[in-house]
Design an enzyme around this catalytic site. Structure first.
Site, short mmCIF file in Angstrom:
data_model
loop_
_atom_site.label_atom_id
_atom_site.label_comp_id
_atom_site.label_asym_id
_atom_site.label_seq_id
_atom_site.Cartn_x
_atom_site.Cartn_y
_atom_site.Cartn_z
N GLY A 164 2.23 2.56 -2.83
CA GLY A 164 2.31 3.10 -4.18
C GLY A 164 3.43 2.49 -5.00
N GLY A 180 0.80 -1.22 0.00
CA GLY A 180 0.00 0.00 0.00
C GLY A 180 0.83 1.27 0.00
N ASP A 203 1.30 -1.61 -13.63
CA ASP A 203 2.06 -2.31 -12.60
C ASP A 203 2.49 -3.70 -13.05
OD1 ASP A 203 1.26 -0.04 -11.34
OD2 ASP A 203 0.07 -1.02 -9.79
N SER A 260 1.05 -5.45 -5.00
CA SER A 260 0.03 -6.37 -5.52
C SER A 260 0.47 -6.97 -6.85
CB SER A 260 -1.33 -5.68 -5.64
OG SER A 260 -1.27 -4.56 -6.49
#
Ligand code: ADP
Ligand code: MG
Length: 394
Positions: A132, A130, A180, A136
């Site tokens: 940035g 979390g 990402d 994930s």
């Protein structure tokens, strides 16, 4: 379970192998998938636009061994939990926890016709969650690469990125763009990649040795992040729909120029107009920043990063007070070319382009000034871009 919980540190290859042996009783092979920092181009990916990320030293490491059955068993060191999933489950559904990022990938791969096999997997990650920096995607990509390897299937890193994105979109329910997963799959050593998110063509841009990329974690993460993210995406779709009568057959904000947007401003509400303005101006900034970085014009690249931050703060409204303070402090330091928030927003990290010789002092000063202003201790580091997903040697 001997392999315990550890948050921040990287597990060494030996620790990972020993942990796997303790947990699953066999010898594993190892995989790594990096987190990322985006130099410029925020929220442009799901608008078919341009981005310029680089893969980080922070990475997710997976120790993996095949199983004879159709069970996928995964242990996360970060969470301290082992969970199982049956590849023959006829109706796999999300559990609304970390396993969705894992099993969602298995579901997406199987849905694309990949004949998967059972596996035991231990994941350990140094990507902060979390922040940035995309923990994930690093998790998804490490799992996808592991599963394809276990199944003996060929790996196309562009297809893998798309399937991991699909997992996050459809299984996790986060409507993220391709950035990402794409950079975690395709990162290039010592380069940022300027990516056209429509064609998925990539242009490697070398990082000028006179500059350092410095990442600073604001240490805040506001809960509204994923809900607001999906709302921004909906605003962009609305803008495309409303601009179409004025601009003809446009598919995405990628097809709108700043002049075209201005000429058709009356078709949009003020908020939707500002959301669209961020995207169409950001696309132009990415293209110019890639040229500037490639040409060694670090000052111009930095200016564009500063402009990008203002646009995220004022038009797209995805920054927050702490991140604005961090960016403000960074932009005032000697030797800085530019600084901006990086990643989805509402907290997370900033990225700054800093003169190589000034980087050490920059990191110390920013850390001290940020702590003085907010009471928060930022983790700050200078990064050098890495390769995308692959086997981990050792
Ligand atoms: P980020 O910016 O880090 O990608 P996200 O909210 O998109 O933030 O994803 C963070 C989530 O991903 C975590 O809450 C957790 O569910 C999952 N995750 C990431 N890394 C791991 C890991 N190593 N083990 C288990 N879950 C993880
Ligand atoms: Mg993420």
């Amino acid at each position: 379970m001997i392999f315990g919980r550890r948050e921040a540190n990287m597990f060494s290859v030996d620790e990972l192998k020993a942990g796997f042996k303790d947990t699953f009783g066999r010898e594993p092979f190892l995989v790594r998938a990096p987190g990322r920092v985006n130099l410029i181009g925020e929220h442009t990916d799901y608008n078919d636009g341009f981005i310029m990320p680089a893969a980080l030293e922070y990475e997710t490491r997976a120790a993996v061994a095949p199983r004879a059955d159709r069970i996928l068993r995964v242990h996360s060191a970060k969470i301290g939990e082992t969970r199982e999933f049956d590849l023959d489950d006829p109706a796999p559904g999300p559990k609304r926890d970390w396993t969705d990022y894992v099993f969602g990938v298995a579901v997406a791969l199987a849905g694309a016709g990949k004949k998967l096999k059972g596996a035991d997997i231990l994941v350990a990650s140094s990507v902060p969650v979390g922040s940035g920096l995309s923990s994930s995607a690093a998790l998804e990509v490490s799992i996808g690469y592991s599963l394809l390897t276990v199944a003996g299937l060929p790996i196309d890193t562009i297809e893998l990125a798309k399937l991991c994105q699909k997992a996050e979109n459809e299984f996790v329910g986060m409507r993220c763009g391709i950035m990402d997963q794409f950079i975690s799959c395709n990162g290039q050593h010592d380069h940022a990649l300027m990516i056209d998110c429509r064609s998925l063509e990539k242009r490697p841009v070398p990082i000028d040795p006179r500059a350092r990329i410095v990442v600073a974690n604001s240490m805040v993460h506001h809960e509204l992040a994923s809900g607001e993210y999906n709302k921004r995406r909906a605003s962009c779709e609305e803008a495309v729909h409303l601009l179409s009568p004025g601009l003809g057959p446009i598919k995405a904000l990628r097809d709108v120029t700043p002049a075209g947007l201005e000429a058709n401003k009356a078709l949009l509400s003020d908020v939707t107009y500002r959301r669209a303005r961020h995207i169409v101006t950001e696309d132009e900034r990415v293209i110019e920043a890639a040229d500037a970085l490639a040409a060694g014009d670090l000052a111009r690249c930095g200016e564009l990063m500063n402009q990008s931050h203002a646009s995220m703060r004022d038009d797209y409204e995805i920054s927050c007070e702490e991140v604005d303070v961090l960016v403000d402090i960074a932009q005032r330091q000697p030797g800085v070319f530019g600084s901006r928030m990086t990643g989805g927003g509402f907290g997370g990290s900033t990225v700054s382009l800093v003169e190589a010789g000034a980087a050490e002092a920059f990191m110390e000063n920013v850390k001290a000034a940020y702590e003085k202003a907010t009471g928060l201790k930022s983790t700050i580091f200078a990064c050098s871009p890495q390769q995308g997903v692959g086997p981990l040697a050792g």
